[in-house]
Design a protein around this motif. Structure first.
Motif, short mmCIF file in Angstrom:
data_model
loop_
_atom_site.label_atom_id
_atom_site.label_comp_id
_atom_site.label_asym_id
_atom_site.label_seq_id
_atom_site.Cartn_x
_atom_site.Cartn_y
_atom_site.Cartn_z
N SER A 227 -46.53 55.32 -0.94
CA SER A 227 -46.60 55.80 -2.31
C SER A 227 -45.18 55.76 -2.88
CB SER A 227 -47.15 57.23 -2.34
OG SER A 227 -47.24 57.72 -3.65
N PHE A 228 -44.96 54.83 -3.80
CA PHE A 228 -43.62 54.62 -4.36
C PHE A 228 -43.60 55.04 -5.82
CE2 PHE A 228 -40.41 52.38 -6.69
CZ PHE A 228 -39.32 52.27 -5.83
N ARG A 229 -42.52 55.72 -6.21
CA ARG A 229 -42.29 56.04 -7.62
C ARG A 229 -40.83 55.79 -7.96
NH1 ARG A 229 -46.80 56.36 -6.55
NH2 ARG A 229 -48.37 57.90 -7.08
N GLY A 230 -40.60 55.26 -9.12
CA GLY A 230 -39.25 55.13 -9.66
C GLY A 230 -39.35 55.20 -11.17
N VAL A 231 -38.23 55.34 -11.84
CA VAL A 231 -38.27 55.35 -13.30
C VAL A 231 -36.89 55.05 -13.86
CG1 VAL A 231 -37.82 57.83 -13.56
CG2 VAL A 231 -39.08 56.60 -15.36
N GLU A 232 -36.88 54.28 -14.92
CA GLU A 232 -35.68 54.05 -15.73
C GLU A 232 -36.15 53.95 -17.16
OE1 GLU A 232 -32.02 50.87 -16.36
OE2 GLU A 232 -33.32 50.65 -14.61
N PRO A 233 -35.54 54.68 -18.09
CA PRO A 233 -34.38 55.57 -17.94
C PRO A 233 -34.76 56.91 -17.30
CG PRO A 233 -35.10 55.56 -20.22
CD PRO A 233 -35.96 54.55 -19.50
N PHE A 234 -33.74 57.67 -16.95
CA PHE A 234 -33.88 58.95 -16.27
C PHE A 234 -32.76 59.86 -16.76
CE2 PHE A 234 -33.02 61.70 -12.55
CZ PHE A 234 -34.29 62.20 -12.32
N PRO A 235 -33.00 61.16 -16.96
CA PRO A 235 -34.16 61.93 -16.51
C PRO A 235 -35.31 62.02 -17.52
CG PRO A 235 -32.45 63.41 -17.26
CD PRO A 235 -31.88 62.03 -17.38
N TYR A 236 -35.07 61.62 -18.78
CA TYR A 236 -36.18 61.69 -19.74
C TYR A 236 -35.97 60.63 -20.81
CZ TYR A 236 -32.97 64.12 -22.88
OH TYR A 236 -31.90 64.43 -23.68
N PHE A 237 -37.05 60.31 -21.52
CA PHE A 237 -36.99 59.37 -22.63
C PHE A 237 -38.20 59.60 -23.50
CE2 PHE A 237 -39.38 57.51 -19.21
CZ PHE A 237 -40.44 56.86 -19.82
N GLU A 238 -38.13 59.19 -24.74
CA GLU A 238 -39.25 59.29 -25.67
C GLU A 238 -39.91 57.92 -25.81
OE1 GLU A 238 -38.54 61.22 -29.37
OE2 GLU A 238 -37.20 62.74 -28.50
N MET A 239 -41.23 57.90 -25.60
CA MET A 239 -41.97 56.64 -25.74
C MET A 239 -43.45 56.95 -25.83
SD MET A 239 -41.29 53.44 -26.04
CE MET A 239 -42.44 52.15 -26.52
N ASN A 240 -44.14 56.19 -26.67
CA ASN A 240 -45.59 56.30 -26.82
C ASN A 240 -46.02 57.72 -27.20
OD1 ASN A 240 -45.85 53.58 -26.23
ND2 ASN A 240 -46.21 53.93 -24.05
N GLY A 241 -45.26 58.33 -28.11
CA GLY A 241 -45.65 59.60 -28.70
C GLY A 241 -45.41 60.82 -27.85
N ARG A 242 -44.57 60.72 -26.81
CA ARG A 242 -44.32 61.90 -25.98
C ARG A 242 -42.93 61.80 -25.35
NH1 ARG A 242 -47.88 61.97 -20.56
NH2 ARG A 242 -46.44 63.68 -20.15
#
Length: 397
Positions: A227-242
């Motif tokens: 089970s792999f998770r990653g994210v960029e940008p981090f720690p938060y971003f605004e996209m698709n209304g949230r």
């Protein structure tokens, strides 16, 4: 070197996106002469070009797509039987033979191992149909199926997946690199093996920075990892209304745990070397060391053990509640033989900060590395949960 330590698909783009990786300089890392993945083969180049031609509609986001009324035929009792019913509805609704062929595969461990943290075009061997190839009703059924298999807490399970998809849409607004198909609808969905009451099959849902792989045998969950998770940008971003902040709960749980350690405990938990990425990532199934390093969990007090369990839950809660409870019971029973390690700062906020939980069954890694796709100063995480006793449902072929 492990045969799985080298990336085997989409390598040229993979090199740009994810290397230098596997950069532990101590004795649990790769050999010093590890020189990254080989060039992309002609076969993979052809697969990547064909995949880019399939990249489809992105007009309706997964978070807003409705679950179709036909799902009511499957009742409202959550669980495996309802998931099988929803799968039958999805297959019955697809008339395109090519889409069905991409959706339904025979099971093999070799196929299950074809997951990646890379975007769609950079790892074309990833199995499945692209979400953008499905119509709105079919996407709604995919959503309903995934809701049966995942946790429902905010920032966990399916909600975390949606935010990870939103990150690809965000990257697509700021990056034109790699021509790798940054988009939430270039995520893949597949059944490896035929879903049913008997036999073995895997529910696969994966794309850039995400791999969800539940393996079922004879109607029961046999394994929820890799089970792999990653994210960029981090720690938060605004996209698709949230506002999206996937993986901040994992990072915060680790930082809280490490900050609770005494100076002596931190010294014992500190790992040798610098980790620039996780070890047991895609195509690195043999990379988990047999030896243990770090601070024995038996040396933690009750409050610290509770913080450790909270950190573990941020991974296990990505699957459905009854199945997550079974995993937590197992991992809690193994705490006396589990170790906590970290490298870098205990705040888990700087480049090359790294945290590991290593038990008889459990392996969790969290790693911060410099941004790769947004061309912005900062770091982004890669993270993996693996179970050494039932990765890929314990399958060997």
């Amino acid at each position: 070197m492990s045969r799985r330590l080298a990336v085997t698909g989409g390598a040229a783009l993979a090199a740009l996106l994810s290397f230098p990786v596997l950069a532990q300089q101590g004795h649990d890392g790769p050999p010093p002469d590890h020189d990254g993945p080989p060039p992309m083969s002609a076969e993979d180049q052809a697969l990547s070009e064909a995949l880019r031609a399939r990249m489809g509609d992105t007009s309706t986001q997964m978070q807003s797509v409705p679950i179709p009324e036909s799902a009511a035929e499957c009742g409202d009792t959550p669980g495996y039987a309802r998931m099988l019913c929803l799968i039958d509805l999805l297959k019955a609704d697809i008339s395109d033979d090519d889409i069905l062929q991409n959706l339904q595969h025979d099971y093999s461990l070799a196929e299950a191992e074809n997951w990646s943290n890379l975007p769609a075009g950079a790892f074309p061997k990833r199995p499945g149909v692209l979400l953008g190839e499905l119509n709105i009703k079919q996407r709604g059924l995919v959503k309903a199926i995934m809701l049966e298999a995942t946790g429902h807490a905010p920032d966990e399970g399916f909600d975390e997946m949606l935010q990870t998809l939103n990150a690809d849409d965000y990257i697509n607004t700021v990056s034109t690199d790699y021509k790798a198909g940054y988009s939430s609808y270039n995520t893949k969905f597949a059944f490896l093996g035929t879903p049913g009451e008997t036999g073995t099959w895997e529910l696969y849902y994966g794309g850039h920075h995400m791999a969800f792989a539940n393996t079922y045998t004879d109607g029961k969950l046999a394994g929820a990892t890799p089970s792999f998770r990653g994210v960029e940008p981090f720690p938060y971003f605004e996209m698709n209304g949230r506002v999206n902040e996937p993986l901040t709960q994992e990072r915060d749980a680790f930082a809280t745990l490490l900050s609770s350690l005494s100076d002596d405990q931190k010294a014992e938990a500190t790992l040798a070397g610098t980790y620039r990425d996780i070890l047991a990532g895609p195509q690195a199934d043999d990379a988990i060391p047999e030896s243990y390093e770090g601070l024995p969990v038996s040396e933690l007090d009750d409050d610290q053990r509770a913080l450790l369990l909270t950190a573990i839950e941020t991974y296990v809660d990505d699957i459905s509640a009854p199945e997550a409870a079974a995993y937590m019971e197992k991992y809690t029973s193994e705490l006396p033989e589990t170790y906590l390690g970290f490298s870098g700062t205990p705040q888990v906020s700087a480049e090359n900060d790294y945290v590991r939980i290593h038990g008889p069954s459990l392996w969790i890694e969290f790693s911060l590395q410099s941004n790769k796709s947004t061309d912005k100063v900062g770091n982004h995480p890669h993270s993996v949960w693996r179970d050494r006793t039932d990765d890929y449902g314990g399958q060997s072929e």
